[in-house]
Design a protein around this motif. Structure first.
Motif, PDB file in Angstrom:
ATOM      1  N   SER A  30       0.840  -0.954  -0.080  1.00 45.98           N
ATOM      2  CA  SER A  30      -0.107   0.029   0.142  1.00 45.98           C
ATOM      3  C   SER A  30       0.762   1.362   0.102  1.00 45.98           C
ATOM      4  O   SER A  30       1.938   1.324   0.491  1.00 45.98           O
ATOM      5  CB  SER A  30      -1.091   0.037   1.225  1.00 45.98           C
ATOM      6  OG  SER A  30      -0.084   0.159   2.450  1.00 45.98           O
ATOM      7  N   LEU A 124      -7.497   2.943  -4.524  1.00 41.53           N
ATOM      8  CA  LEU A 124      -8.669   2.861  -3.329  1.00 41.53           C
ATOM      9  C   LEU A 124      -9.057   4.408  -3.290  1.00 41.53           C
ATOM     10  O   LEU A 124      -8.541   4.992  -2.564  1.00 41.53           O
ATOM     11  CB  LEU A 124      -7.686   2.308  -2.283  1.00 41.53           C
ATOM     12  CG  LEU A 124      -8.745   1.857  -1.186  1.00 41.53           C
ATOM     13  CD1 LEU A 124      -9.553   0.701  -1.530  1.00 41.53           C
ATOM     14  CD2 LEU A 124      -8.118   1.345   0.095  1.00 41.53           C
ATOM     15  N   TRP A 125      -9.786   4.662  -4.053  1.00 39.01           N
ATOM     16  CA  TRP A 125     -10.698   6.003  -3.948  1.00 39.01           C
ATOM     17  C   TRP A 125     -11.638   6.051  -4.945  1.00 39.01           C
ATOM     18  O   TRP A 125     -11.797   5.277  -5.736  1.00 39.01           O
ATOM     19  CB  TRP A 125      -9.780   7.244  -3.791  1.00 39.01           C
ATOM     20  CG  TRP A 125      -9.197   7.408  -5.251  1.00 39.01           C
ATOM     21  CD1 TRP A 125      -9.608   8.245  -6.188  1.00 39.01           C
ATOM     22  CD2 TRP A 125      -7.850   7.114  -5.829  1.00 39.01           C
ATOM     23  NE1 TRP A 125      -8.739   8.303  -7.331  1.00 39.01           N
ATOM     24  CE2 TRP A 125      -7.661   7.592  -7.000  1.00 39.01           C
ATOM     25  CE3 TRP A 125      -6.845   6.372  -5.402  1.00 39.01           C
ATOM     26  CZ2 TRP A 125      -6.568   7.716  -7.889  1.00 39.01           C
ATOM     27  CZ3 TRP A 125      -5.747   6.049  -6.170  1.00 39.01           C
ATOM     28  CH2 TRP A 125      -5.505   6.547  -7.372  1.00 39.01           C
TER      29      TRP A 125
END
Length: 125
Positions: A30, A124-125
């Motif tokens: 990440s 991731l958005w």
């Protein structure tokens, strides 16, 4: 009666979940969208044969050649890897990440060893 709503959202990030050949999740990656650091958490130990190093490769979805993101040290625990640029610039067009076991020493410019872990790279958005 008032309600307090707690809203917890994960920060905008790029995330990769790499699995082994048997499909078991092995490495969680990440990095914040505009960050310059990648965090790698081994979900199971990665055995590094003598004379080999674990190199993280990024594979662009347009079919251009993969590029080296960096070298992960030990194959256990968590590792922080500095990035050459922001995650947004590096991973925007990447849809797959993989770990290759490359010969120790200067990391190669292209994957040459066996790809032992592989998985998607997602926004991731």
């Amino acid at each position: 009666i008032g309600h307090e709503t707690l809203r917890e959202e994960l920060p905008a990030s790029y995330v990769g979940l790499l699995s082994d050949a048997a499909g078991r999740p092995a490495l969680l990656l990440s990095s914040r969208r505009h960050g310059r650091v990648l965090t790698a958490k081994f979900l199971q130990p990665l055995a590094l044969p003598a004379g080999r190093q674990a190199v993280l490769w990024a594979f662009p979805k347009d079919g251009s050649p993969p590029f080296r993101v960096g070298t992960l040290g030990a194959g256990t625990g968590s590792v922080t890897l500095p990035l050459a640029d922001t995650s947004e610039k590096l991973f925007f067009r990447v849809d797959r990440l993989a770990i290759g076991l490359e010969a120790a020493g200067a990391p190669p410019a292209a994957p040459g060893g066996e790809l032992v872990l592989s998985g998607p790279c997602v926004k991731l958005w």
